[in-house]
Design a protein around this motif. Structure first.
Motif, PDB file in Angstrom:
ATOM      1  N   THR B 434       0.849  -1.205   0.000  1.00  0.00           N
ATOM      2  CA  THR B 434       0.000   0.000   0.000  1.00  0.00           C
ATOM      3  C   THR B 434       0.874   1.241   0.000  1.00  0.00           C
ATOM      4  O   THR B 434       0.668   2.170  -0.771  1.00  0.00           O
ATOM      5  CB  THR B 434      -0.900   0.018   1.253  1.00  0.00           C
ATOM      6  N   ARG B 435       1.872   1.207   0.891  1.00  0.00           N
ATOM      7  CA  ARG B 435       2.725   2.381   1.013  1.00  0.00           C
ATOM      8  C   ARG B 435       3.470   2.638  -0.304  1.00  0.00           C
ATOM      9  O   ARG B 435       3.600   3.768  -0.755  1.00  0.00           O
ATOM     10  CB  ARG B 435       3.722   2.122   2.142  1.00  0.00           C
ATOM     11  N   THR B 436       3.959   1.541  -0.904  1.00  0.00           N
ATOM     12  CA  THR B 436       4.690   1.685  -2.165  1.00  0.00           C
ATOM     13  C   THR B 436       3.761   2.268  -3.234  1.00  0.00           C
ATOM     14  O   THR B 436       4.132   3.181  -3.963  1.00  0.00           O
ATOM     15  CB  THR B 436       5.213   0.305  -2.633  1.00  0.00           C
ATOM     16  N   ILE B 437       2.533   1.739  -3.274  1.00  0.00           N
ATOM     17  CA  ILE B 437       1.592   2.205  -4.306  1.00  0.00           C
ATOM     18  C   ILE B 437       1.248   3.682  -4.080  1.00  0.00           C
ATOM     19  O   ILE B 437       1.225   4.470  -5.026  1.00  0.00           O
ATOM     20  CB  ILE B 437       0.318   1.315  -4.326  1.00  0.00           C
ATOM     21  N   VAL B 438       1.027   4.049  -2.811  1.00  0.00           N
ATOM     22  CA  VAL B 438       0.721   5.466  -2.521  1.00  0.00           C
ATOM     23  C   VAL B 438       1.884   6.353  -2.976  1.00  0.00           C
ATOM     24  O   VAL B 438       1.689   7.400  -3.593  1.00  0.00           O
ATOM     25  CB  VAL B 438       0.417   5.661  -1.019  1.00  0.00           C
ATOM     26  N   GLY B 439       3.118   5.905  -2.678  1.00  0.00           N
ATOM     27  CA  GLY B 439       4.310   6.664  -3.091  1.00  0.00           C
ATOM     28  C   GLY B 439       4.358   6.813  -4.602  1.00  0.00           C
ATOM     29  O   GLY B 439       4.638   7.893  -5.140  1.00  0.00           O
ATOM     30  N   ILE B 440       4.047   5.713  -5.303  1.00  0.00           N
ATOM     31  CA  ILE B 440       4.093   5.738  -6.768  1.00  0.00           C
ATOM     32  C   ILE B 440       3.003   6.669  -7.312  1.00  0.00           C
ATOM     33  O   ILE B 440       3.245   7.469  -8.222  1.00  0.00           O
ATOM     34  CB  ILE B 440       3.949   4.295  -7.338  1.00  0.00           C
ATOM     35  N   ILE B 441       1.803   6.588  -6.724  1.00  0.00           N
ATOM     36  CA  ILE B 441       0.701   7.451  -7.200  1.00  0.00           C
ATOM     37  C   ILE B 441       1.071   8.921  -6.985  1.00  0.00           C
ATOM     38  O   ILE B 441       0.902   9.753  -7.871  1.00  0.00           O
ATOM     39  CB  ILE B 441      -0.625   7.118  -6.466  1.00  0.00           C
ATOM     40  N   ALA B 442       1.596   9.233  -5.786  1.00  0.00           N
ATOM     41  CA  ALA B 442       1.960  10.623  -5.495  1.00  0.00           C
ATOM     42  C   ALA B 442       2.996  11.103  -6.507  1.00  0.00           C
ATOM     43  O   ALA B 442       2.876  12.204  -7.067  1.00  0.00           O
ATOM     44  CB  ALA B 442       2.495  10.735  -4.073  1.00  0.00           C
ATOM     45  N   ALA B 443       4.013  10.251  -6.758  1.00  0.00           N
ATOM     46  CA  ALA B 443       5.058  10.657  -7.702  1.00  0.00           C
ATOM     47  C   ALA B 443       4.470  10.828  -9.101  1.00  0.00           C
ATOM     48  O   ALA B 443       4.839  11.754  -9.834  1.00  0.00           O
ATOM     49  CB  ALA B 443       6.176   9.623  -7.715  1.00  0.00           C
ATOM     50  N   ALA B 444       3.535   9.924  -9.465  1.00  0.00           N
ATOM     51  CA  ALA B 444       2.940  10.008 -10.803  1.00  0.00           C
ATOM     52  C   ALA B 444       2.174  11.327 -10.958  1.00  0.00           C
ATOM     53  O   ALA B 444       2.294  12.004 -11.981  1.00  0.00           O
ATOM     54  CB  ALA B 444       2.002   8.831 -11.045  1.00  0.00           C
ATOM     55  N   LEU B 445       1.415  11.687  -9.926  1.00  0.00           N
ATOM     56  CA  LEU B 445       0.644  12.924 -10.009  1.00  0.00           C
ATOM     57  C   LEU B 445       1.574  14.143 -10.009  1.00  0.00           C
ATOM     58  O   LEU B 445       1.375  15.091 -10.772  1.00  0.00           O
ATOM     59  CB  LEU B 445      -0.361  13.007  -8.859  1.00  0.00           C
ATOM     60  N   GLY B 446       2.600  14.095  -9.152  1.00  0.00           N
ATOM     61  CA  GLY B 446       3.578  15.190  -9.116  1.00  0.00           C
ATOM     62  C   GLY B 446       4.239  15.342 -10.479  1.00  0.00           C
ATOM     63  O   GLY B 446       4.349  16.441 -11.032  1.00  0.00           O
ATOM     64  N   ALA B 447       4.659  14.194 -11.049  1.00  0.00           N
ATOM     65  CA  ALA B 447       5.354  14.236 -12.338  1.00  0.00           C
ATOM     66  C   ALA B 447       4.415  14.730 -13.431  1.00  0.00           C
ATOM     67  O   ALA B 447       4.830  15.447 -14.344  1.00  0.00           O
ATOM     68  CB  ALA B 447       5.881  12.848 -12.689  1.00  0.00           C
ATOM     69  N   SER B 448       3.125  14.359 -13.328  1.00  0.00           N
ATOM     70  CA  SER B 448       2.199  14.795 -14.382  1.00  0.00           C
ATOM     71  C   SER B 448       2.090  16.316 -14.385  1.00  0.00           C
ATOM     72  O   SER B 448       1.992  16.926 -15.449  1.00  0.00           O
ATOM     73  CB  SER B 448       0.828  14.139 -14.205  1.00  0.00           C
ATOM     74  N   ILE B 449       2.152  16.925 -13.199  1.00  0.00           N
ATOM     75  CA  ILE B 449       2.089  18.388 -13.130  1.00  0.00           C
ATOM     76  C   ILE B 449       3.338  18.995 -13.776  1.00  0.00           C
ATOM     77  O   ILE B 449       3.261  19.964 -14.530  1.00  0.00           O
ATOM     78  CB  ILE B 449       1.941  18.861 -11.672  1.00  0.00           C
ATOM     79  N   VAL B 450       4.496  18.387 -13.477  1.00  0.00           N
ATOM     80  CA  VAL B 450       5.740  18.896 -14.081  1.00  0.00           C
ATOM     81  C   VAL B 450       5.657  18.769 -15.608  1.00  0.00           C
ATOM     82  O   VAL B 450       5.995  19.697 -16.340  1.00  0.00           O
ATOM     83  CB  VAL B 450       6.971  18.124 -13.545  1.00  0.00           C
ATOM     84  N   LEU B 451       5.163  17.606 -16.071  1.00  0.00           N
ATOM     85  CA  LEU B 451       5.103  17.402 -17.519  1.00  0.00           C
ATOM     86  C   LEU B 451       4.133  18.395 -18.176  1.00  0.00           C
ATOM     87  O   LEU B 451       4.419  18.911 -19.253  1.00  0.00           O
ATOM     88  CB  LEU B 451       4.692  15.963 -17.867  1.00  0.00           C
ATOM     89  N   VAL B 452       3.013  18.657 -17.509  1.00  0.00           N
ATOM     90  CA  VAL B 452       2.072  19.633 -18.063  1.00  0.00           C
ATOM     91  C   VAL B 452       2.774  20.992 -18.185  1.00  0.00           C
ATOM     92  O   VAL B 452       2.697  21.658 -19.220  1.00  0.00           O
ATOM     93  CB  VAL B 452       0.799  19.752 -17.182  1.00  0.00           C
ATOM     94  N   GLY B 453       3.500  21.375 -17.116  1.00  0.00           N
ATOM     95  CA  GLY B 453       4.217  22.653 -17.128  1.00  0.00           C
ATOM     96  C   GLY B 453       5.249  22.701 -18.248  1.00  0.00           C
ATOM     97  O   GLY B 453       5.261  23.640 -19.061  1.00  0.00           O
ATOM     98  N   LEU B 454       6.094  21.659 -18.308  1.00  0.00           N
ATOM     99  CA  LEU B 454       7.143  21.650 -19.331  1.00  0.00           C
ATOM    100  C   LEU B 454       6.525  21.545 -20.725  1.00  0.00           C
ATOM    101  O   LEU B 454       7.015  22.142 -21.682  1.00  0.00           O
ATOM    102  CB  LEU B 454       8.110  20.490 -19.089  1.00  0.00           C
TER     103      LEU B 454
END
Lengths: 236, 791
Positions: B434-454
């Protein structure tokens, strides 16, 4: 004629499910605990004494059998009613004290006093166990013996009918253990609570009015202790 | 204060680092929510007030020339409640400080101030006097840009004549809230001006006595369906006078610009906070599950002492409540700051009489509700499991997590090749799924924001490069007021430093296909044009000798394809209809550009090489450039001159440079997600692994070597998450592109390799930055005490 028992257990059984295996812990217990007495339940590790104490204290339910407190069968109570029973009638003392590390001695006792209607004020309860000078100490600033005394104050502050002590000296050295036991005996004499102590140290049983031996989930022997010893007279 | 709340406060203080990390994520989420919705309300409110103040028109009709007597007929059309006639013409203004001629628009206003449609709001000076005819009120920003003082004189070229005007006032108008020269999407304040002159005088100088060329009006309230029909009727009624365009407010350029901005804000105000608050809820869930697990004995003891489940749940729920309240409180504050900054930014893009940053209690209340809801969700899920255990079970330590093999261990040779630290990391990752998946989801959402910006940044660059490196390759574009004969090319080619000229012919008209019709302008270019090069994807479009080349979006909306024939009726001329073959359909990046062969178009209209616009290539010294502009300023028939390099610079300054700030904030916010998630996971892990850390320290490991284990774990989780975030970000970007497109243009949003690599790069940077804090915690861990802890 014996007085009416405070607690009466009839054919109490308890088993736990460990994966696919059912492990029987209590295999049919009949036991009576009398008011104002100190009952010591002794037995080896794994004999079922903690489970028995938990059932008496209403923190666990038997798989079968009856547990009578006054005219109520605890086995039939709902969670809510069982909590009410613990809240009003039972004081617990645990082997590892179970104090809340972020609360002071006084506050740990207040955890108890805040949920009952006529408690002994925390300061008084702590004075009864000789800790009137350590009211604002956190558990980490106290010795094991002092922490256990806070736990006893927390249990007695509710003015419980029953004080249930699970290996109260188990984590203490003999010297400190004796201080704790003296305290329990004094409280029994002064306040008249019914006290149940479970221990694997048999010499402690000599302090009790009634000694219950338990072995492999069954009562091996119940004896009325005619020759109670004082704390100074025992050693373990 | 009762005891449990005191415990709560002390527990909160003890876990302040983790909580601050979570609160930061909530603060950003609610901050975006409050900030964007407040900005949305601020803009909506300012726009609505501005429209009321100016009595903004519902529609515009651009006509070649109609007598005012026709107005009554137009007013009788059902659905039209008010109508007003104006004279509107492009102009060139002669600003002595400027080397190049500056274009603008002359608009007629009644001589006496009245409550007209599209009224102006005076900023300085007063309305026309009754003394002098040649008075002008100029747009405020233009006056500011060129420091034009009231009382000074200004030379405008109107109807081919140079006229001197007295500047009596400056003004703004809701009609030109977003002001750019025609055909451009960005400009600097001094690049294009509005010049309001007296209507009587306009009639005289444009030779428009008793006539006008611009109608504005209001629709009757309440009958929305009738609007389209009313405009169509106007079009039919005035057909013989040459209707260039009928525009309802939805298509008016300035309105369109602000509306798409407002709509974009609303979209972002929904999706950004969901990302942040969702991540916060997930992290909080992990934290509270852990905290409840950690306080399992306390929960058991409280139950044994006689506390009801609801009392214990209420106690733990208060963690979520406090986190939610603090998050919303600081989030609202951040939101207010964000909306303040956004209003400042919008105040430079759009021109409002005032744009106030207000506090909206209903938005803040909603932010509190949402923030508390997400926090409670996260908390409740985490705590319920432990609280619902029986007291005896709760008092027992949780059985240790199973130590069975993780699937990677099946490949013995690979597994045994791993360092034991990596084995620890991998086992940890697979055991705490669960913890790993939550970490991955958070990173995915964070990265998606960066990608939208870039991606947005790349798209803006890409659009500019596409336009100026592939489509428009001239150095100057000179647009003429009216179509001129080809001899103008010879004249222009003699200007200082000009090396090459090419003609462009524009013909505006209406396309008809079945019952569908659309106003379109056809651009006629030379077969081998080198300065306007239409593109089809990556290829140059070869314009066929006959027929027209249309973009696929137009073809799709009409349901036509190559080989079909459409009817085209030009605005000017004899209203003759022409059958035009669709020669080819191309993929246009933006706009609805329809191209045809220059000669074919001239032939079609039976004209002799007419020219609407001249494109030039030039190689000029600074002196030649000055001379070039000096010569250009003399041509009265010029509508506008644009220097392509300057256009490109303006676009960069207006959009790309301003977006840099937004990009920075987006990356910063994404960083908050990474930080929150990493700190939370790592600090929990440090608590759980205290004994392991202590044992390794006893064995002689340096804190950095132990920290490396945590770093590896975070890198694996966050890089995996960031990789998954790439397609997510791409989808978000495409969603935004769909949201931004409308009938007339689309904004292609895309990513490139740099934005993908950049996103992963930022994810790695965030992991390393967060690791500084993680390492500090490892360094400070009292490992001597940890060894003495009971299992």
């Amino acid at each position: 004629m014996n007085p009416t028992p405070e607690i009466k257990l009839q054919s109490v059984k308890k088993s736990y499910q460990m994966g696919e295996i059912t492990v029987p812990v209590l295999k049919g217990i009949d036991l009576e605990i009398y008011p104002g007495e100190i009952t010591v339940i002794c037995g080896a590790s794994g004999s079922g004494k903690s489970t028995l104490l938990n059932i008496v204290g209403g923190v666990d339910r038997p798989s079968a059998g009856e547990v009578w407190f006054e005219k109520t069968d605890l086995a039939q109570l709902k969670d809510q009613q069982l909590t009410e029973y613990r809240r009003s009638h039972v004081g617990f003392v645990f082997q590892f004290y179970n104090l809340i590390s972020t609360l002071t001695a006084r506050e740990n006792v207040q955890v108890s006093t805040e949920i009952v209607s006529d408690p002994i004020p925390a300061e008084e309860a702590l004075a009864l166990v000789g800790l009137e000078d350590q009211l604002d100490y956190f558990p980490s600033q106290m010795s094991g013996g002092q922490q256990q005394r806070v736990a006893i104050a927390r249990a007695l502050a509710k003015r419980p009918r029953l004080m249930l002590c699970d290996e109260p000296t188990g984590a203490l050295d003999a010297q400190t253990g004796k201080i704790v036991l003296s305290l329990l005996i004094r409280l029994n004499q002064e306040l008249g609570n019914t006290i149940v102590i479970i221990t694997h140290a048999t010499p402690i049983a000599q302090l009790a009015h009634r000694i219950v031996s338990i072995s492999s989930g069954r009562i091996a022997k119940v004896e009325v202790n005619q020759k109670r010893l004082s704390v100074e007279e025992i050693s373990w | 204060m009762r005891v449990l709340p005191r415990k709560l406060l002390r527990d909160l203080w003890l876990s302040r680092e983790i909580l601050m990390a979570i609160i930061a994520v909530i603060v950003v989420g609610t901050g975006c929510f409050v900030g964007m919705l407040s900005t949305y309300n601020n803009l909506e409110r300012a726009r609505s007030n501005y429209y009321s103040l100016c009595r903004m028109a519902d529609f515009w009709v651009n006509v070649k020339k109609i007598p005012l007597t026709e107005l009554d007929r137009v007013l009788k059309i059902p659905g039209i409640s008010e109508l007003q006639a104006r004279i509107v013409f492009p102009t060139i203004v002669n600003i002595p400080q400027s080397t190049s001629p500056i274009s603008g628009q002359v608009i007629s206003l009644p001589s006496k101030q009245s409550s007209i449609l599209n009224n102006i709001v005076l900023q300085r000076g007063s309305y026309f006097s009754q003394v002098k005819r040649e008075e002008v009120i100029i747009s405020e920003r233009f006056a500011q840009a060129w420091k034009i003082a009231l009382g000074s004189s200004l030379e405008l070229i109107v109807n081919g004549q140079r006229k001197k005007f007295l500047v009596i006032a400056t003004a703004i108008s809701s009609e030109y809230m977003y002001l750019t020269p025609p055909g451009k999407i960005a400009s600097l304040p001094g690049e294009y001006g509005l010049f309001y002159i007296k209507h009587d005088y306009a009639e005289e100088i444009f030779d428009f006595s008793g006539a006008c060329n611009n109608l504005i009006g209001l629709f009757s309230r309440g009958n929305k369906e009738a609007k389209g029909a009313a405009l169509q009727k106007i079009d039919q009624l005035l057909h013989s006078y040459g209707v260039f365009d009928t525009i309802d407010r939805e298509r008016q350029f300035s309105h369109l610009a602000i509306t798409s901005e407002i709509r974009g804000l609303k979209t972002s105000a929904i999706f950004l906070p969901i990302i942040f608050l969702g991540v916060a809820a997930l992290i909080l869930n992990v934290l509270m599950t852990r905290m409840a697990e950690q306080q399992r004995t306390i929960i058991g003891t409280l139950k044994a002492l006689g506390y009801f489940d609801r009392e214990i749940i209420r106690h733990f729920i208060q963690y979520g409540l406090i986190i939610g309240v603090l998050g919303a409180l600081f989030g609202s504050l951040l939101g207010y700051i964000i909306s303040g900054l956004m209003c400042q930014l919008y105040d430079t893009l759009f021109e409002f009489p005032r744009l106030d940053n207000l506090i909206y209690p209903q938005i803040i209340t909603l932010a509190f509700v949402i923030s508390i809801f997400f926090s409670l969700m996260g908390t409740l899920r985490g705590v319920r499991k432990v609280v619902l255990l029986s007291p005896s079970e709760a008092m027992r330590q949780a059985s240790p997590t199973t130590s069975k093999e993780v699937f990677l261990e099946k490949w013995k040779t690979i597994w045994q090749g791993f360092d034991f630290r990596l084995q620890m990391v991998l086992r940890g990752l697979f055991r705490h799924k669960t913890r790993t998946i939550v970490g991955i989801i958070a990173a995915a959402l964070g990265a998606s924001i960066v990608l939208v910006g870039l991606g947005l940044n790349h798209s803006f660059q890409n659009i500019i490069d596409f336009q100026f490196k592939r489509v428009t390759l001239s150095d100057y574009n000179i647009t003429l007021k009216d179509r001129a004969s080809r001899s103008v090319l010879d004249e222009v080619s003699t200007l200082a430093g000009v090396t090459k000229v090419e003609p462009v012919l524009y013909i505006s008209g209406t396309f008809h296909w079945g019952h569908k019709q659309k106003k379109i302008s056809i651009t006629g270019i030379l077969p081998q044009a080198t300065m306007t090069v239409p593109q089809n994807g990556d290829r140059r479009v070869i314009i066929p000798n006959s027929g027209i080349t249309i973009p696929s979006r137009l073809a799709d909306s009409f349901g036509i394809q190559a080989g079909d024939q459409v009817i085209f009726i030009p605005v000017e001329g004899h209203k003759k209809s022409y059958r035009l073959s669709i020669a080819q359909v191309t993929q246009s990046m933006f706009g609805l550009n329809v191209y045809a062969n220059y000669y074919y178009l001239n032939q079609l209209l039976k004209e002799e090489h007419s020219v609407s616009k001249i494109q030039l290539k030039a190689q000029q010294t600074p002196l030649q450039r000055r001379n070039f502009y000096r010569q250009i300023k003399k041509y009265a028939q010029i509508q506008s001159v644009s220097e392509i390099a300057q256009d490109k610079k303006n676009l960069r300054e207006q959009f790309v440079a301003k977006f840099d700030g937004v990009l920075f904030v987006m990356i910063l916010f994404a960083g908050v997600i990474f930080f929150g998630s990493i700190l939370n996971a790592s600090l929990i892990l440090i608590l759980e692994r205290q004994r392991e850390i202590a044992t390794l320290r006893v064995l002689g490991y340096h804190p950095q070597e132990i920290g490396a284990i945590f770093l590896w774990e975070n890198l694996i989780i966050n890089i995996s998450g960031a990789i998954l975030g790439l397609p997510l970000g791409y989808l978000l970007l495409q969603g935004m592109a769909i949201d931004l497109q409308n009938d007339s243009f689309s904004i292609p949003l895309s990513t490139n390799l740099f934005s993908w690599i950049g996103t992963i790069f930022f994810a790695i940077i965030f992991v390393f930055l967060a690791h500084v804090f993680v390492q500090r915690n490892i360094n400070r861990l009292p490992w001597g005490d940890a060894l003495k802890m009971k299992e």
